[in-house]
Design an enzyme around this catalytic site. Sequence first.
Site, PDB file in Angstrom:
ATOM      1  CD  GLU A   1      -3.035   3.583  -5.576  1.00  0.00           C
ATOM      2  OE1 GLU A   1      -2.162   3.314  -4.749  1.00  0.00           O
ATOM      3  OE2 GLU A   1      -3.733   2.727  -6.113  1.00  0.00           O
TER       4      GLU A   1
ATOM      5  CG  HIS B   1      -3.232  -0.533  -6.841  1.00  0.00           C
ATOM      6  ND1 HIS B   1      -3.659   0.154  -5.735  1.00  0.00           N
ATOM      7  CD2 HIS B   1      -3.202  -1.846  -6.448  1.00  0.00           C
ATOM      8  CE1 HIS B   1      -3.882  -0.677  -4.724  1.00  0.00           C
ATOM      9  NE2 HIS B   1      -3.596  -1.910  -5.147  1.00  0.00           N
TER      10      HIS B   1
ATOM     11  NE  ARG C   1      -4.316  -1.328   0.109  1.00  0.00           N
ATOM     12  CZ  ARG C   1      -4.496  -2.362  -0.710  1.00  0.00           C
ATOM     13  NH1 ARG C   1      -3.559  -2.716  -1.571  1.00  0.00           N
ATOM     14  NH2 ARG C   1      -5.632  -3.041  -0.692  1.00  0.00           N
TER      15      ARG C   1
HETATM   16  C1  GLV Z   1      -5.201  -5.045  -3.993  1.00  0.00           C
HETATM   17  O1  GLV Z   1      -4.434  -4.149  -3.778  1.00  0.00           O
HETATM   18  C2  GLV Z   1      -5.887  -5.806  -2.979  1.00  0.00           C
HETATM   19  O2  GLV Z   1      -5.800  -5.466  -1.783  1.00  0.00           O
HETATM   20  O3  GLV Z   1      -6.567  -6.797  -3.336  1.00  0.00           O
END
Ligand code: GLV
Length: 323
Positions: free
Chosen positions: A271, A289, A242
């Site tokens: 983000e 992402h 993250r």
């Molecule tokens: C993606 O980042 C997830 O948490 O599935």
Amino acid sequence: MNKKVFITRKIGEVAEKMLRENNFDVNIWPKDRAMSQREIIKNLKKENYDAVLSLLTDKIDAKIFDASPATKIFANYAAGYDNIDIAEAKKRNIIITNTPGVSGIAVAEHTFALMLALTTRLVEGDTFMRRGKYRGWAPMNFVGTDFAGKTIGLVGVGNIGSQVARMAHNGFGAKIIYTDVHPNREVEEKYGAKKCDNLETLLREADIVSLHVPLLDSTHHLINETRLQMMKPTAFLINTSRGPVIDEKALVRALQNKIIRGAALDVFEFEPALSPSLAKLPNVILTPHIASARESVRAEMVRLSAQSIIDFFAGKTPANKVN
Ligand code: GLV
């Protein structure tokens, strides 16, 4: 009367089909973009929704719970659930579920793609070619870094970190060191991974540092200016966890000042915005992402989130309840 479910973005017809077959009425936000919190609130207020299938881009907190008092469950279509105020949900007896365990291999493969792209300078070479700058082979063109013999430092060896360890050991014979709140005997025994006493030791020893921790208060800005200074000037940093785990502004400064050699990021602190100058740096690779973006993974995430809602209203405890 049928239970009502709101889905905050189109995620494929399977979720809708599964829910309708189980006698749920389903409404889906029709636009192909993330909803703002205000839009979620406005939509939830239109009906008494019993369940919401939410995405990691939705901020789910007390404001949402107040706007939708009938909602008993939020099934989050993601492994991570840092977009949800879990403590507040717990206080109100609202069930939260996620979709764990299905994206480990995909995210680990993406992590590897980023590691290799950094060490081989693949993206820099590709950009150079597309700009028409290639004038023929030259001995010092985009000289990269050996991957063989390097030490990989994994910050977190849960589902994803363990897969990275497996690939690093089986595929490249890399030396693996790790930190985690719990020792992981399996990565130690199968892949020769060694647990470091603390993060600082890992940062000082690793040639490639890869982050695989959830976003919690304790991991927010885990990689900050001081810790970046501890890394080798030849080291690379990879983040597929993250964004806010890294202080992104400090990272930009570290890359500009060659405190570390390079970084590859799939997630960003603000983000979808990028910190100023990040995208101008030649020693950084950015992906949007997408580490878990595989058809098979997305299909399983859809199935798991819809199933959580179905199970909950059938009187069962959903398998992926997080609170
Ligand atoms: C993606 O980042 C997830 O948490 O599935």
